[in-house]
Design an enzyme around this catalytic site. Structure first.
Site, PDB file in Angstrom:
ATOM      1  CG  HIS A   1      -0.691   2.469   3.397  1.00 60.92           C
ATOM      2  ND1 HIS A   1      -1.145   3.130   2.264  1.00 60.92           N
ATOM      3  CD2 HIS A   1       0.080   1.452   2.933  1.00 60.92           C
ATOM      4  CE1 HIS A   1      -0.659   2.537   1.183  1.00 60.92           C
ATOM      5  NE2 HIS A   1       0.071   1.517   1.555  1.00 60.92           N
TER       6      HIS A   1
ATOM      7  CG  ASN B   1       2.991  -3.732  -1.628  1.00 53.52           C
ATOM      8  OD1 ASN B   1       2.328  -2.722  -1.410  1.00 53.52           O
ATOM      9  ND2 ASN B   1       4.302  -3.740  -1.585  1.00 53.52           N
TER      10      ASN B   1
ATOM     11  CG  ASP C   1      -3.722   5.109   1.651  1.00 56.82           C
ATOM     12  OD1 ASP C   1      -3.990   3.888   1.521  1.00 56.82           O
ATOM     13  OD2 ASP C   1      -2.597   5.578   1.381  1.00 56.82           O
TER      14      ASP C   1
ATOM     15  CG  ASN D   1       2.674  -0.291  -4.495  1.00 54.01           C
ATOM     16  OD1 ASN D   1       2.781   0.050  -5.665  1.00 54.01           O
ATOM     17  ND2 ASN D   1       3.613  -0.062  -3.600  1.00 54.01           N
TER      18      ASN D   1
END
Length: 197
Positions: free
Chosen positions: A20, A66, A91, A112
């Site tokens: 991530h 997020n 990613d 997100n």
């Protein structure tokens, strides 16, 4: 002319070199190639420099994935950067590990960080460089996979792709998105001993 390059990731030791956080790793590699240094700043670690007559601002948001849009919106407004000179590195589980893809816009693909950037900017029309991470995880294990570290056998291809992504960022800045997509989007990365699995 100013460009804002954004790498998406999470802050904290637990997230270093996870799938991530590949956006952070790509920007770190770009900064290293161009002798730029990240320093803590508003909503992000920020590096600044010049290349081929262009002013470059690199940010790694410290808001967690997020809420990435908070940092992107702040720095775009502060530096008065137009949408066409923004590029976000993320990613992407929908792409295999041997693939990267540059796009001028599109959906958030369930990411997100991209979703929040789109919400904060009020548009999907900004460049994004998707770094394929594959989806080799059991059902229900997506979060653990995305937040997990690369496997040793993946690391060689990841390093090659990071270097390729730096090339793509340079091309985007110097030649624009269309020429860069034409040159790079069809490329696959191969290991010395065969393709990644």
């Amino acid at each position: 002319m100013k460009y804002l390059l954004v790498g998406i990731g999470n802050v904290g030791e637990a997230y270093v070199h996870t799938r991530h956080n590949i956006g952070f790793d790509v920007l770190d590699a770009f900064a290293a190639r161009h002798d730029m240094v990240f320093r803590p700043d508003r909503y992000a670690d920020r590096a600044e420099g010049r290349w081929k007559g262009k002013q470059l601002i690199l940010i790694k948001p410290t808001t967690y994935v997020n809420l990435s849009g908070k940092a992107v919106k702040y720095w775009m407004d502060k530096e008065k950067i137009p949408l066409e000179q923004l590029l976000v590195v993320v990613d992407d589980i929908a792409l295999p590990l041997d693939t990267v893809r540059l796009r001028p816009g599109g959906s958030d693909g369930g990411h997100n960080g991209l979703k929040h950037i789109e919400e904060m900017l009020g548009t999907r029309q900004f460049a994004r460089l998707r770094f394929g991470i594959g989806q080799h995880f059991p059902k229900g294990q997506q979060v653990e996979y995305v937040l997990g570290k690369w496997k040793p056998e993946e690391w060689e291809i990841v390093q090659k792709k990071i270097s390729l992504c730096v090339d793509i960022l340079e091309s985007f800045i110097s030649r624009g998105i269309e020429a860069t997509m034409n040159d790079f989007n069809a490329r696959k990365i191969k290991l010395e001993n065969g393709s990644p699995s």
